[in-house]
Scaffold this active site. Structure first.
Site, mmCIF file in Angstrom:
data_model
loop_
_atom_site.group_PDB
_atom_site.id
_atom_site.type_symbol
_atom_site.label_atom_id
_atom_site.label_comp_id
_atom_site.label_asym_id
_atom_site.label_seq_id
_atom_site.Cartn_x
_atom_site.Cartn_y
_atom_site.Cartn_z
ATOM 1 C CG HIS A 100 -5.519 6.157 -5.795
ATOM 2 N ND1 HIS A 100 -5.395 6.823 -4.606
ATOM 3 C CD2 HIS A 100 -5.833 7.099 -6.713
ATOM 4 C CE1 HIS A 100 -5.634 8.116 -4.799
ATOM 5 N NE2 HIS A 100 -5.903 8.304 -6.060
ATOM 6 C CG HIS A 101 -0.142 5.104 -9.348
ATOM 7 N ND1 HIS A 101 0.316 4.698 -10.579
ATOM 8 C CD2 HIS A 101 0.045 4.051 -8.515
ATOM 9 C CE1 HIS A 101 0.771 3.447 -10.485
ATOM 10 N NE2 HIS A 101 0.608 3.032 -9.246
ATOM 11 C CD GLU A 145 -11.792 14.730 -10.198
ATOM 12 O OE1 GLU A 145 -10.667 15.248 -10.185
ATOM 13 O OE2 GLU A 145 -12.428 14.484 -9.154
ATOM 14 C CD GLU A 170 -12.910 15.100 -5.696
ATOM 15 O OE1 GLU A 170 -12.330 14.107 -5.279
ATOM 16 O OE2 GLU A 170 -12.343 15.993 -6.341
HETATM 17 C C1 NOJ Z 1 -8.853 13.914 -5.616
HETATM 18 C C2 NOJ Z 1 -9.529 12.892 -6.460
HETATM 19 O O1 NOJ Z 1 -10.422 13.483 -7.355
HETATM 20 C C3 NOJ Z 1 -10.230 11.924 -5.540
HETATM 21 O O2 NOJ Z 1 -11.000 11.003 -6.283
HETATM 22 C C4 NOJ Z 1 -9.217 11.235 -4.665
HETATM 23 O O3 NOJ Z 1 -9.899 10.420 -3.747
HETATM 24 C C5 NOJ Z 1 -8.388 12.263 -3.886
HETATM 25 N N1 NOJ Z 1 -7.874 13.270 -4.760
HETATM 26 C C6 NOJ Z 1 -7.228 11.616 -3.179
HETATM 27 O O4 NOJ Z 1 -6.284 11.192 -4.130
HETATM 28 CA CA CA Z 2 -10.560 15.875 -7.954
#
Ligand code: NOJ
Ligand code: CA
Length: 712
Positions: free
Chosen positions: A421-422, A510, A516
């Site tokens: 993850h970046h 996305e 989320e």
């Molecule tokens: C938004 C991203 O869509 C989500 O998947 C991620 O967990 C958070 N940012 C933190 O990077």
């Molecule tokens: Ca997002």
């Protein structure tokens, strides 16, 4: 087999697709369903219109540009009128190509093409080309600026492309924001669009530069006489994204490009070309879902040996942060200015610990998932959010409780890949400086996929997520990850435009309001996922992160009153209605362990397909799709509905003749309801063949998922 790249000379079929009447050039699609007309009006303005089965789709609409000199900023003569045609040609193609992954195993690319060169008059004349490709389900057109004496490097001050619609169509839209796509899709007539409606609010970064009559693409429309129309773009490279401004007096939509920090739209160097503007149309909604026109308009893959690219299902340390069970940062202090382990002590809530990652690896390995995403592993999370700071993350420094080497060893021993993850926090200059170091670190530690993120205000300051500078950045990341044999999943990028054909390592984006939002906002509406296949997914796959089983979120936090606005069976069906080579089982292992019978569907369902049947669909209301898993005889069916209960009959006539299959049906229980009883499901089995018809009942906010596997 198909004809290849035919040209006008001697091909009767094509000549019959072209006619010139009243100075209009008419180009028909191969089946003649679609007709495009092009002409110059009395002022020398380029004009086009579009018909579908003799019904008007686009009324006469103008095309063109306003340009400026790069150095002096002086206006160049506008390319909007006073033009003459200096050359034109008609060609076409009928090809077939094999995507590295996707909804079908092979794609036909069949169109007639009209290229027209236009020029101003006089010594300083600039010329440009418009290329139209007319397919059976729509049209794509782009502008090209050839190398020429009077045009070298230049600024696009405005693109003047119109899409003049025939009336006040029903529109499925999100605001024309420059930085975020994370809005709840709205459904109104065009005359009722109000992009300033606060109830649509996306993230704190949205709504900065605003035209309340502008919407983003892909824009889905339905006319009063039942035509389904989709406007978007293809191959967005070295150019800003296009929004559409609605003139509510006549429903003429015009292109508005996302500006840069200086208010310019694009900097181009001839020879240059714009993205394709796309208009898809059909009297059947399912044809829009089945269209491959946007992919066809993108360039073929630049990755000669794609054998390292593998579609995958994954789990991860992710939802537990979004629901507040754990944190990204180590010390539970999101206001510290930097990570100093002598000051910041472990809070006990950090998600990305070695022990927790091992639990997820064990779970992935036991249930056959290829990947484990870990967020919050690197220092920087103490001050990442909304800080507008240049140097937040370095992508190589783990927190003290995350053992990179040990996890590399452990994941490999369990045949699972960790997904990197970046989160760039939108400090993109910082990320660009560190990309090589970060990707080398990934390869050295066994990672072959990265999820990037762009939460925040873009640095360089004043640039936008959807402007030319960032569009080029996302493409650079796709290219650079490809050079390291790394697969890519971009969060918060510009909305996709089919570039996964050219860069098949770019598995998903996305670029929309994902799962989320159910964790920490009022949530997504029950109709949400019945709209996305017609809007956001037109340009490519989404990492939507379905599969939430614990739908009542007060289970995790008694202060949360909302449940997620779907039933559990609908969460399963999303694995079919959302076509993506990257699909997360987003809930926590403990949520699945309590419901292993339903989890079986997520374990079984494929992420890559030989065939897809778009059985029925109405945007905002329902979708039913059947897909055949790659290199198998296994079918998976997903049916979803909006807030309304629904019954439907699914004929299995796509199954092989004379073959018996076992259908396992994961349905809403009779008393299921997305508000009152979302987690109630029933699982049943029956033997079926290609004469069978399955009668499905979907609860309000519900769905149904079915696996259909040959009887041994
Ligand atoms: C938004 C991203 O869509 C989500 O998947 C991620 O967990 C958070 N940012 C933190 O990077
Ligand atoms: Ca997002």
């Amino acid at each position: 087999m198909f004809l290849k790249n035919y040209c006008i000379a001697g091909i009767a079929l094509l000549i019959s697709s072209l006619s010139i009447a009243q100075n209009k050039t008419v180009v028909s699609s191969p089946s003649k369903n679609i007709q495009l007309e092009f002409w110059l009006d009395g002022q020398g303005t380029p004009m086009y219109d579009l018909m579908y089965k003799n019904r008007s789709v686009i009324l006469p609409s103008s095309m063109g540009f306003e340009l400026k000199q790069t150095i002096t900023n002086e206006p160049l003569p506008a390319l909007k009128d006073g033009l003459v045609i200096t050359a034109s040609s008609v060609t076409g193609a009928d090809d077939e190509w094999t995507p590295v992954w996707g909804d079908v195993k092979s794609i036909r690319d069949h169109y007639n093409e009209y290229d027209v060169t236009l020029s101003q008059k006089g010594d300083k004349a600039i010329s440009f080309k418009i290329i139209f490709k007319v397919f059976d389900d729509g049209v794509g057109f782009r502008y090209e600026f050839p190398e020429q004496q009077n045009l070298n490097h230049f600024i696009v001050a405005a693109e003047r492309t119109q899409f003049h619609l025939t009336g006040d169509h029903k529109a499925f839209w999100i605001p024309g924001d420059y930085d975020s796509n994370e809005f709840s899709p709205n459904v109104t007539n065009l005359s009722e669009v109000n992009a300033d409606d606060a109830s649509l609010a996306a993230s704190i970064f949205a709504h900065q530069f605003f035209d309340k009559d502008a919407v983003q693409t892909p824009l889905m429309l339905k006319s009063k006489d039942g035509l389904y129309i989709n406007i978007h773009e293809a191959a967005l490279v070295n150019y800003p994204a296009m929004n559409l401004h609605i003139d509510k007096s006549n429903f003429n939509l015009s292109s508005v490009l996302v500006p840069d920090a200086l208010g310019n739209m694009a900097y181009l160097q001839a020879p240059a070309k714009t993205p394709w503007r796309t208009i898809l149309v059909s009297d059947k909604a399912t044809d829009i879902l089945a269209s491959h026109t946007i992919l066809n308009l993108n360039d073929p893959s630049v990755i000669k040996d794609p054998s390292w690219i593998h579609p995958t299902k994954y789990v991860g340390i992710w939802w537990e942060m979004h629901i507040g069970k754990s944190t990204w940062d180590y010390a539970g202090n999101q206001n510290a200015t930097n990570f100093d382990p002598s000051v910041l002590k472990p809070s006990g809530k950090h998600g990305a610990t070695t022990a927790n990652v091992k639990k997820y690896i064990d779970f992935a390995s036991k249930h056959g998932f290829g990947g484990v995403l870990v967020e919050g592993w690197n220092v920087g999370w103490e001050d990442w959010f909304g800080q507008y700071k240049e140097n937040v993350f370095d992508f190589v420094t783990p927190y003290p409780d995350f053992d990179v080497k040990e996890l590399h060893r452990y994941a490999a021993s369990k045949n699972v890949k960790l997904i990197m993850h970046h989160e760039t926090s939108a400090s993109v200059t910082n990320y660009e400086r560190q990309m090589d170091t970060a990707y080398r670190f990934m390869k050295a530690n066994g990672y072959d996929a990265v999820k990037t993120g762009y939460v925040g205000h873009i640095i360089p300051r004043g640039e936008h997520h959807d402007g030319q500078w960032m569009v080029n950045h996302y493409v650079r990341v796709a290219q650079k990850t490809a050079s390291y044999k790394i697969m890519l999943d971009a969060h918060e990028p510009v909305r996709p435009t089919g570039l996964s054909r050219t860069y098949p390592n770019w598995l998903a984006c996305e670029a929309a309001r994902g799962m989320e939002f159910n964790a920490w906002s009022t949530g997504n509406k029950p109709r949400h996922e019945t709209i996305f296949p017609f809007t956001r997914f037109m340009g490519g796959a989404m990492d939507y992160t379905p599969g939430i089983f614990q739908l009542d979120l007060s289970y995790w936090d008694k202060n949360k009153k909302e449940t997620i606005h779907t039933t559990l069976a609908k969460q399963l069906a999303l694995y079919v209605t959302i076509c993506s080579p990257l699909q997360m089982a987003a809930d926590l292992p403990e949520s699945y362990e309590k419901r292993l019978d339903a989890f079986q569907f997520i374990k079984d369902v494929a992420v890559d397909w030989d065939d897809s049947k778009y059985l029925e669909a109405e945007p905002g209301e329902y979708i039913t799709i059947a897909r055949k898993a790659k290199k198998t005889n296994n079918w998976f069916i997903g049916a979803i509905t909006n807030e309304n209960k629904r019954s439907t009959d699914v004929a299995l006539d796509f199954l092989d003749n004379n073959k018996k299959y076992t259908a396992t049906i994961y349905a809403d229980a009779p008393d299921a309801d997305y508000q009152k009883n979302p987690e109630a499901y029933v699982i049943s089995k029956q033997v079926v063949d290609n004469k069978s018809i399955l009668h499905l009942t979907l609860a309000p906010g519900g769905g149904c998922a079915i696996s259909v596997v040959p009887v041994k």
